[in-house]
Design an enzyme around this catalytic site. Structure first.
Site, PDB file in Angstrom:
ATOM      1  N   GLN A  29      -5.193  -1.727   9.594  1.00 29.96           N
ATOM      2  CA  GLN A  29      -4.948  -3.094   8.927  1.00 29.96           C
ATOM      3  C   GLN A  29      -5.577  -4.245   9.700  1.00 29.96           C
ATOM      4  OE1 GLN A  29      -3.508  -3.426   6.005  1.00 29.96           O
ATOM      5  NE2 GLN A  29      -3.973  -5.517   5.952  1.00 29.96           N
ATOM      6  N   LYS A  54       0.755  -1.047  -0.092  1.00 32.65           N
ATOM      7  CA  LYS A  54       0.048   0.033   0.017  1.00 32.65           C
ATOM      8  C   LYS A  54       0.970   1.372   0.033  1.00 32.65           C
ATOM      9  CE  LYS A  54      -3.990  -2.409   2.268  1.00 32.65           C
ATOM     10  NZ  LYS A  54      -4.461  -2.884   3.546  1.00 32.65           N
ATOM     11  N   ASP A 112     -11.583   2.130   3.736  1.00 26.47           N
ATOM     12  CA  ASP A 112     -11.882   0.870   3.528  1.00 26.47           C
ATOM     13  C   ASP A 112     -13.404   0.504   3.332  1.00 26.47           C
ATOM     14  OD1 ASP A 112      -9.811  -0.960   4.023  1.00 26.47           O
ATOM     15  OD2 ASP A 112      -9.491  -0.805   5.875  1.00 26.47           O
TER      16      ASP A 112
HETATM   17  N1  GUN Z   1      -6.981  -7.246   5.869  1.00 28.35           N
HETATM   18  C1  GUN Z   1      -7.004  -7.890   4.756  1.00 28.35           C
HETATM   19  N2  GUN Z   1      -7.775  -7.241   3.876  1.00 28.35           N
HETATM   20  C2  GUN Z   1      -7.972  -5.989   4.481  1.00 28.35           C
HETATM   21  C3  GUN Z   1      -8.417  -4.938   3.995  1.00 28.35           C
HETATM   22  O1  GUN Z   1      -9.192  -4.803   2.746  1.00 28.35           O
HETATM   23  N3  GUN Z   1      -8.319  -3.866   4.774  1.00 28.35           N
HETATM   24  C4  GUN Z   1      -7.837  -3.822   6.033  1.00 28.35           C
HETATM   25  N4  GUN Z   1      -7.856  -2.923   6.748  1.00 28.35           N
HETATM   26  N5  GUN Z   1      -7.187  -5.130   6.635  1.00 28.35           N
HETATM   27  C5  GUN Z   1      -7.164  -6.038   5.711  1.00 28.35           C
END
Ligand code: GUN
Length: 283
Positions: free
Chosen positions: A96, A52, A119
């Site tokens: 996350q 990211k 998200d």
């Molecule tokens: N962990 C796995 N996929 C995601 C996601 O799309 N967002 C977040 N914040 N954590 C994750």
């Protein structure tokens, strides 16, 4: 011959579009900024967060990663979120997942300012999506829709089966497809007659995280198959939920793993961050 939907290539196209949007914002002195909070040492999460950060930088989004120890308390994490909710320089906040067991995940997500919830996990944003008034779209389902759209596949009136009922993929994707006029059936790995139901699907989406769950005999001839699963097989290779090699002989279009939905998810996060920055600038 099956057409392979190249998620990597489509994600690159979107990346170029987003770079242009960032340049337009720069003229107005706006630099979209994303805060990623990573608690603990989960290996997969560390890789996701690094990716990211890298993609954000390539696009011109200002990203910061806050790494916190597994021992971080609920109170401390809440305090951090409140602090960044109030920080006008931060447009997007992403915590996350998974979080350590000691943390109340629902409470943490509910505390993020919905305007910064890139998200799209906050109950307000999930609710808005339900009534087709979305502020953001959740990243993985949005990535699936974008792959279909850019492959000229319409969903209106289609029979779509989703295998997987998670809050992150299956459920929101079902809502988004309903909003677009599709006829949606949501199954899970324990659904009775899963094979028969899947075999009715014009578009079959699997998001269970179970390698090999979707065999070729569960797929309608000339169906479109979207594989959201990311699993490691016995040899340690990344595979989806679908028996890809055999499925290829039957489908009209299919997404590979890796290189299908995965690269799209991150790009949708970047799109949401730019959207958050625009919305906050217009307030
Ligand atoms: N962990 C796995 N996929 C995601 C996601 O799309 N967002 C977040 N914040 N954590 C994750």
């Amino acid at each position: 011959m099956a057409k392979i939907i190249d998620g990597k290539k489509i994600a690159e196209e979107i990346k170029e579009e987003l770079k242009k949007e960032v340049l337009v914002l720069a003229k107005k002195k706006i630099v979209p900024s994303l805060l990623v909070i990573l608690v603990g040492e989960d290996n997969a999460s560390q890789i996701y967060v690094k990716n990211k950060e890298r993609v954000a930088k390539e696009i011109g989004i200002d990203s910061q990663v806050m790494k916190l120890s597994t021992a971080t308390s609920q109170e401390d994490l809440e305090e951090i979120i409140l602090q960044y909710n109030a920080d006008e320089k931060i447009h997007g906040i992403l915590v996350q997942l998974p979080l350590p067991d000691s943390i109340d995940v629902k409470r943490i997500i509910s505390l993020i300012d919905p305007k910064k919830d890139v998200d799209c996990f906050h109950p307000e944003n999930v609710g808005r999506m339900m009534i087709d008034d979305a502020r953001f779209l959740p990243c993985t389902p949005a990535g699936v829709l974008e792959l279909l759209k850019r492959s000229n596949i319409s969903v209106e009136g289609k029979n779509i089966v989703i295998v997987g009922r998670s809050n992150i993929v299956g459920k929101p994707l079902a809502v988004m497809l309903i909003n677009l006029g599709a006829t949606v059936t949501v199954c899970n790995s324990k659904t009775k007659n899963l094979k028969e139901i899947c075999a009715q699907a014009e578009i079959l989406v699997s998001a269970t995280g179970k390698a090999g769950l979707i065999c070729a005999d569960m797929i309608k001839k000339d169906a479109i198959v979207i594989d959201v699963g990311i699993n490691r097989n016995a040899e340690g290779k990344l595979v989806g939920d679908v028996d890809y090699i055999r499925a290829c002989d039957k489908v009209s279009c299919i997404t590979p793993v890796p290189g299908g939905v995965g690269p799209m998810t991150i790009m949708m996060l970047m799109r949401n961050t730019i959207l958050a920055a625009k919305n906050q600038a217009n307030q």
